[in-house]
Motif scaffolding. Sequence first.
Motif, PDB file in Angstrom:
ATOM      1  N   LEU A 443      59.591 -23.954 -59.496  1.00 22.38           N
ATOM      2  CA  LEU A 443      59.310 -22.656 -60.108  1.00 22.38           C
ATOM      3  C   LEU A 443      60.622 -22.094 -60.634  1.00 22.38           C
ATOM      4  N   GLN A 444      60.702 -21.964 -61.950  1.00 15.11           N
ATOM      5  CA  GLN A 444      61.924 -21.499 -62.597  1.00 15.11           C
ATOM      6  C   GLN A 444      61.665 -20.177 -63.308  1.00 15.11           C
ATOM      7  N   GLY A 445      62.699 -19.368 -63.383  1.00 12.41           N
ATOM      8  CA  GLY A 445      62.579 -18.073 -64.049  1.00 12.41           C
ATOM      9  C   GLY A 445      63.798 -17.202 -63.828  1.00 12.41           C
ATOM     10  N   HIS A 446      64.444 -17.338 -62.684  1.00 12.26           N
ATOM     11  CA  HIS A 446      65.650 -16.564 -62.409  1.00 12.26           C
ATOM     12  C   HIS A 446      66.810 -17.085 -63.250  1.00 12.26           C
ATOM     13  N   THR A 447      67.648 -16.153 -63.680  1.00 14.21           N
ATOM     14  CA  THR A 447      68.819 -16.497 -64.486  1.00 14.21           C
ATOM     15  C   THR A 447      70.093 -16.513 -63.665  1.00 14.21           C
ATOM     16  N   ALA A 448      70.025 -16.191 -62.398  1.00 13.77           N
ATOM     17  CA  ALA A 448      71.166 -16.256 -61.479  1.00 13.77           C
ATOM     18  C   ALA A 448      70.657 -16.783 -60.149  1.00 13.77           C
ATOM     19  N   ARG A 449      71.586 -17.098 -59.244  1.00  9.57           N
ATOM     20  CA  ARG A 449      71.206 -17.766 -58.011  1.00  9.57           C
ATOM     21  C   ARG A 449      70.293 -16.906 -57.149  1.00  9.57           C
ATOM     22  N   ILE A 450      69.383 -17.576 -56.439  1.00 10.48           N
ATOM     23  CA  ILE A 450      68.464 -16.903 -55.524  1.00 10.48           C
ATOM     24  C   ILE A 450      69.221 -16.577 -54.241  1.00 10.48           C
ATOM     25  N   LEU A 451      69.020 -15.360 -53.748  1.00 14.35           N
ATOM     26  CA  LEU A 451      69.706 -14.908 -52.547  1.00 14.35           C
ATOM     27  C   LEU A 451      68.843 -15.014 -51.300  1.00 14.35           C
ATOM     28  N   ASN A 452      67.572 -14.608 -51.404  1.00 11.11           N
ATOM     29  CA  ASN A 452      66.686 -14.611 -50.235  1.00 11.11           C
ATOM     30  C   ASN A 452      65.255 -14.858 -50.665  1.00 11.11           C
ATOM     31  N   LEU A 453      64.443 -15.311 -49.710  1.00 12.85           N
ATOM     32  CA  LEU A 453      63.004 -15.480 -49.877  1.00 12.85           C
ATOM     33  C   LEU A 453      62.289 -14.755 -48.749  1.00 12.85           C
ATOM     34  N   ALA A 454      61.086 -14.232 -49.052  1.00 11.33           N
ATOM     35  CA  ALA A 454      60.226 -13.596 -48.050  1.00 11.33           C
ATOM     36  C   ALA A 454      58.779 -13.941 -48.382  1.00 11.33           C
ATOM     37  N   MET A 455      57.934 -14.020 -47.339  1.00 11.51           N
ATOM     38  CA  MET A 455      56.539 -14.421 -47.525  1.00 11.51           C
ATOM     39  C   MET A 455      55.606 -13.291 -47.119  1.00 11.51           C
ATOM     40  N   SER A 456      54.512 -13.160 -47.867  1.00 10.03           N
ATOM     41  CA  SER A 456      53.511 -12.135 -47.594  1.00 10.03           C
ATOM     42  C   SER A 456      52.773 -12.444 -46.301  1.00 10.03           C
ATOM     43  N   PRO A 457      52.097 -11.452 -45.696  1.00 10.29           N
ATOM     44  CA  PRO A 457      51.399 -11.693 -44.419  1.00 10.29           C
ATOM     45  C   PRO A 457      50.296 -12.738 -44.508  1.00 10.29           C
ATOM     46  N   ASP A 458      49.610 -12.834 -45.659  1.00  7.89           N
ATOM     47  CA  ASP A 458      48.545 -13.830 -45.791  1.00  7.89           C
ATOM     48  C   ASP A 458      49.073 -15.213 -46.130  1.00  7.89           C
ATOM     49  N   GLY A 459      50.384 -15.351 -46.347  1.00 13.79           N
ATOM     50  CA  GLY A 459      50.987 -16.645 -46.628  1.00 13.79           C
ATOM     51  C   GLY A 459      50.751 -17.166 -48.018  1.00 13.79           C
ATOM     52  N   ALA A 460      50.223 -16.358 -48.940  1.00  8.84           N
ATOM     53  CA  ALA A 460      49.909 -16.825 -50.289  1.00  8.84           C
ATOM     54  C   ALA A 460      51.011 -16.554 -51.294  1.00  8.84           C
ATOM     55  N   THR A 461      51.810 -15.511 -51.073  1.00 10.51           N
ATOM     56  CA  THR A 461      52.807 -15.076 -52.053  1.00 10.51           C
ATOM     57  C   THR A 461      54.204 -15.174 -51.454  1.00 10.51           C
ATOM     58  N   VAL A 462      55.144 -15.622 -52.283  1.00  9.88           N
ATOM     59  CA  VAL A 462      56.552 -15.706 -51.912  1.00  9.88           C
ATOM     60  C   VAL A 462      57.345 -14.791 -52.833  1.00  9.88           C
ATOM     61  N   ALA A 463      58.165 -13.919 -52.234  1.00  9.32           N
ATOM     62  CA  ALA A 463      59.039 -13.027 -53.003  1.00  9.32           C
ATOM     63  C   ALA A 463      60.446 -13.608 -52.998  1.00  9.32           C
ATOM     64  N   SER A 464      61.062 -13.655 -54.166  1.00 11.76           N
ATOM     65  CA  SER A 464      62.423 -14.172 -54.308  1.00 11.76           C
ATOM     66  C   SER A 464      63.315 -13.087 -54.889  1.00 11.76           C
TER      67      SER A 464
END
Length: 503
Positions: A443-464
Amino acid sequence: MAQFLFEADLHGLLKLDTPIPNAPPARWQRKAKESGPGPSPVGVSPMKPANRSHSSSKTPSKTPGKSGSKVQSTPTRAGGDRYIPNRSTMQMEMANFLLTKENDHAEESPTKKEQQKAWAVNLNGFDVEEAKILRLSGKPQNAPEGYQNNLKVLYSQKMTPGSSRKNSRYIPSMPDRILDAPEIRNDYYLNLIDWSSQNFLAVALDNSVYLWNHVSGEIIQLLQMEQPDVYVSSLSWIREGNYLAVGTSNAEVQLWDVQQEKRLRNMTSHCTRVGSLSWNSYILSSGARTGHIHHHDVRVAEHHVATLAGHTQEVCGLKWSLDGRYLASGGNDNLVNVWPCTQGSGGDFAPVQTFTQHQGAVKAVAWCPWQMNVLATGGGTSDRQIRIWNVCSGACLSTVDAHSQVCSILWSTNYREFVSGHGFAQNQLVIWKYPTMTKVAELQGHTARILNLAMSPDGATVASAAADETLRLWRCFEMDPIKKKEKEKANSAKTSIIHQSIR
């Protein structure tokens, strides 16, 4: 002598130019007999018509009921049949001997066997005696060296795209939502986002903390540091989702009630910034730049209950296992330590495992949700490796080269997969299949390095969260609706059992 008699009888039975004994008369003989008394014509042959007048011949009547009509009956005289020879004249013993002799092959000389084998190999490409169409047990034999099957190309073709079945699920390549994250600190060693069980995403933007409600989209500013030069360095939600722990650059650990939007207490035990936090029930663990890890009991006034000294540089990765038995810590000293939840016999804490294989700082640490003793770790720019560990045996189960800085790892609760966030040069998220460690999607889209990831309670969505000051939400672990209902039904059944036991 008996063999010659048998052949003579057989030859006589097969001759067609001799009269058949004990056989019914032919039709021309019956006609001649019915024509009347008198001497039979001379030279009468069955193949030539006799010189008879048309008036003297009588046509048999076919009218039913006439007494003059003649019905042919089966001959009752003893003797052989026209098509089946008389078995009384057959010698069954000799026939059995001949058949047995045909099936009994004579022993061939070794020279002749080798010659036949050479012919078979030259003609067929393999020895006919060793080839088997079906094998009932054991492994199939390997083809001889250099043998090529001409039909291999025909039967090894792949299915056409129209008839092939997709084994993988659909994963959107674009983010579901993009949020602005202005003034987020571009620091690899900090942990600046976390997602609560009540569906609130907490984000640290310099000296402020904001809460974003995933359901309603509402944004709340929870806090802002009083000193302008102090910034937020770490965030962590308690499992129930009603309290948020905040680590700051001036060595403080604050505890906030998000419903009341009120700070409950301020805990000071470190002397440098707190870059990592993790909860285990009422115990809050914090990692500082000095390399020390402190355990805080948030229920009592004297909150500092233990100190773990296993790193010589900053602790940038900290995570309790889901069952609360182990605490994994990763540091800038390239070490990974696994700590027990209880003290040792000497009254101090010592790591049960120490992994030294990484060649860079270890920030990404994550516990497998379905195998409690499996830990995933990822190294920095000088390492770029993702390693899977068994913390009970200390064995490295698998290793994969990510070809870029590993900033964060999250295990999926819906699939046997995990996602990793990376830095230069692609700044992408990679979904890996476990335990094969094969790539499922990028999954590409960020133009700079990713710092952290977090996951939603239902496990379906990942926030970057990335250094390009954006938050992107990826629906990469969306469950099938039928499986989702089954999972919710199973969870509700577990909850009802718990309520019954409490009562």
